[in-house]
Design an enzyme around this catalytic site. Structure first.
Site, PDB file in Angstrom:
ATOM      1  CG  HIS A  15     -10.841  -3.519  -0.998  1.00 17.46           C
ATOM      2  ND1 HIS A  15     -10.050  -4.623  -0.820  1.00 17.46           N
ATOM      3  CD2 HIS A  15     -10.353  -2.581  -0.142  1.00 17.46           C
ATOM      4  CE1 HIS A  15      -9.116  -4.350   0.092  1.00 17.46           C
ATOM      5  NE2 HIS A  15      -9.286  -3.132   0.514  1.00 17.46           N
ATOM      6  CD  GLU A  39     -11.117  -1.569   9.847  1.00 16.34           C
ATOM      7  OE1 GLU A  39     -10.501  -2.313  10.646  1.00 16.34           O
ATOM      8  OE2 GLU A  39     -10.592  -1.099   8.824  1.00 16.34           O
TER       9      GLU A  39
END
Lengths: 342, 332
Positions: free
Chosen positions: B133, B64
């Site tokens: 998440h 990322e």
């Protein structure tokens, strides 16, 4: 490599790379720029000591051959990303020292209009996408610029400069991996000056050479004496050609040394006076380069003195330009946060 | 509904916006984890790789930080990347590039570059994905000058605001609530934009202003509908953009209704509702207030796994109904 060994190796039929590849005028210009980098940084340091420049700065005195050796084989529209120790890269890529001094003085005539200072010095027109205050911050950005070059078919090559400290950041590893899997036209240049701030590479890094990391990303890892202009230029030339022909990235480790501390707060407690003195007396990149130039009849003592004088004058004028330049208007505080709509 | 309006899901609307932009401009490309043949974790990129190829629908490694940095560098040098984070939570891995680089590059360089990158963040709870998440981190990025942060709540806005974001010269962060992806709504064909920085009055009312974000817009509209029967008339404003905030629309509404309720899913403390509340407290609308400003936000806990606990963590329609009723009836 000791100076003597270089000279012995330099039989006319087997000249070192730089003396085969560049003409006398280009080589004299390299010397001028190495002096320009050194005197610029000495001038900046002096201005800082006299309170004319605030903040901090990270000087690359002692690393001039590395900056010049990497940038010399680059074309004008090739791009670089640089580091907090980036004054040399900026000048090597073609920046004007007066606009750099103006930036250090926080003036509107500076490269960043007084918003960036030393740590964010940039010269986008000459392909310098900016120094970076975050260790390894510029490495993925360079990979992104290389992605642009490949997709837009501009033929550009991107060089990412970083220090030995950056090789332990995740961004370094992620960026090298992506550059390799996508075969992007980028050259990673680690200027290993032995210390990430105070921590030596021996204490911080599991591999002996940072170039050894290249194997993990299936790219060539090349170690050069960063204080030898010709050695650096030779490795850079090969890596840039490889990148330009679509063969993918290279990791060059340029082993060098910074004479000054990490920044202005450094008391040099982590290295000895003898060590610093040894590098300054026996491995200085400018001294080494001058000796080679004289050996190959490219310049003589009076020529060198003329270069020094011209640089001295340029630095003096640049500082005067910076002092005389206007400061930003406080009313413009909000400028450049977002792109102004036409 | 116009002849060219069809019903599309929120995810389809985003995909259509990306396809239109990619058709129109070679420089637009998509980057992200598993966005190619997999189609994205939420099937937002879907089959785009078949139309545009792997060079323009680029699967990145699970990197990322590096991936975001590549997108930033590409944006600075002529491309128009749209970077998908698989989950908005993973912004935490890339904050360096978002906060230090993308947001500040133009400023640090004195206006010499722009960073026209779009980053998409599937956000929010309700999918049983638990604490790592399910977060709503828009206020984190909304705190950073140099970024624009948007939260489209409908398929129409998702397409129009994404097209506006792609055309924007500056970095735009889009928070997309995962529960909205399947929501359907009218979406015009072709290219159109919905401006960034403009809130939308979704429902006019006279008794109370509700400023809601993302999925809370729909919950607030449902609550407003329920309260209609009790004779309570609620105005619902969809904030749509966290930064730059459309202060004027909210101020004018509060001056009309004299009451303000902020509804958002993120943890209540230091969230978007705090900013809206403070902004009103500082504005001329303060003098019009007949009641304290109230915030309904997420509980001060990570998002739990158990579905009942998960639901109880974020504002639900009955919570909004109760808070709105109390405010209007003067119980607050």
């Amino acid at each position: 490599m000791a100076r003597k060994a270089v000279l012995e190796k330099a039989a006319p039929t087997n000249l070192p790379f730089a003396y085969r590849h560049y003409d006398a005028g280009q080589l004299r210009e390299v010397l001028r720029k190495m002096y320009l980098i050194r005197r610029f940084e000495e001038g900046a340091e002096d201005c800082y000591m006299r309170g004319l420049i605030h903040g901090t700065m990270h000087l690359s005195i002692g690393q001039e051959a590395s900056a010049m050796g990497i940038c010399m084989p680059l074309a004008e529209d090739d791009q670089i990303t640089s580091t907090h120790r980036g004054h040399g890269h900026c000048i090597a890529k073609g920046a004007e020292v007066r606009k750099m001094f103006a930036e250090f003085f926080g003036k509107t005539t500076g490269y960043c209009k007084g918003r960036g200072g030393s740590m964010h010095i940039a010269d986008v027109a000459k392909g310098n996408l900016g120094a970076n205050g975050i260790v390894a911050g510029g490495i993925p950005i360079a990979v992104g610029a290389a992605l642009s070059a490949k997709r837009l078919k501009t033929g550009k090559v991107v060089v990412s400069f970083f220090g030995d400290g950056a090789n332990n950041e995740g961004a370094f590893h992620e960026a090298l991996n992506m550059a390799s899997i996508w075969k992007l036209p980028v050259v990673f240049v680690c200027e290993n000056n032995g210390y990430g701030m105070s921590t030596s590479t021996a204490r911080s890094t599991a591999v002996r050479n940072i170039a050894d990391r290249a194997a993990a990303y299936s790219m060539p890892g090349v170690i050069v004496n960063g204080n030898s202009f010709t050695e650096v230029a030779e490795a850079a030339h090969a890596a840039i050609e490889r990148a330009r022909t679509g063969e993918g990235p290279t990791l060059i480790e340029s082993k060098t040394y910074r004479y000054r501390g990490h920044s202005k707060s450094d008391r040099n407690r982590y290295r000895s006076k003898e060590e610093i003195e040894d590098w300054m007396s026996n491995r200085d990149p400018i001294t080494l380069f001058e000796a080679e130039l004289k050996e190959f009849g490219i310049i003589d003592d009076s020529g060198i003195e003329a270069v020094r004088e011209a640089v001295r004058q340029e630095i003096t004028e640049a500082i005067e330009f910076a002092k005389a330049s206007p400061a930003p208007d406080i009313g413009d505080l909000q400028n450049y946060v977002y792109t102004e709509l036409a | 509904m116009d002849a060219e309006m069809r019903e599309l899901s929120y995810a389809q609307a985003i995909q259509e916006a990306m396809a239109i932009a990619m058709e129109a401009d070679e420089r637009v490309l998509l980057m992200g984890e598993d966005i190619g043949v997999y189609g994205g974790a939420f099937q937002v990129t879907g089959d785009l790789v078949e139309r545009f190829g792997v060079d323009r629908v680029m699967d990145t490694p699970i990197s990322e930080l590096g991936g975001a940095g590549v997108a930033v560098g590409a944006a600075m040098t002529g491309l128009r990347p749209i970077f998908e984070f698989q989950f908005s939570d993973f912004a935490t891995l890339a904050l360096e590039q978002i906060v230090n680089q993308a947001a500040k590059m133009r400023f640090m360089l004195g206006g010499e570059v722009s960073v026209p990158v779009v980053m998409r963040f599937p956000a929010g709870s309700g999918t049983g994905a638990a604490a790592q998440h399910s977060q709503s981190l828009e206020a984190w990025l909304g705190h950073v000058p140099g970024l624009k942060v948007i939260q489209p709540a409908t398929p129409y806005d998702a397409k129009g605001m994404l097209l506006a974001a792609i055309a924007d010269p500056d970095p735009v962060m889009i928070f997309e609530h995962k529960l909205l992806y399947k929501m359907k709504g009218p979406v015009p064909e072709g290219h159109y934009t919905v401006p960034i920085g403009k809130a939308d009055v979704r429902r006019e009312g006279s008794d109370l202003t509700v400023v809601a974000t993302s999925i809370m817009v729909h919950k607030s509209l449902e609550a407003a509908q329920a309260l209609q029967a009790e004779g309570i008339d609620i105005e619902v404003i969809d904030l749509r953009t966290v930064r730059p905030m459309d202060k004027r629309t909210i101020i004018e509404s509060v001056k009309k209704t004299s009451r303000l309720l902020c509804v958002y899913e993120a943890v209540k403390t230091l969230g978007v509702g705090a900013e809206v509340s403070a902004m009103i407290a500082e504005s001329e609308a303060f003098d019009f207030l007949d009641a304290p400003i109230v915030r309904l936000g997420g509980a001060e806990i990570p998002i739990p796994y158990n579905p009942d606990l998960e639901r109880a963590t974020v504002p639900q329609v009955p919570d909004i109904v109760a808070a709105a009723r109390d405010l209007v009836r003067g119980a607050r």
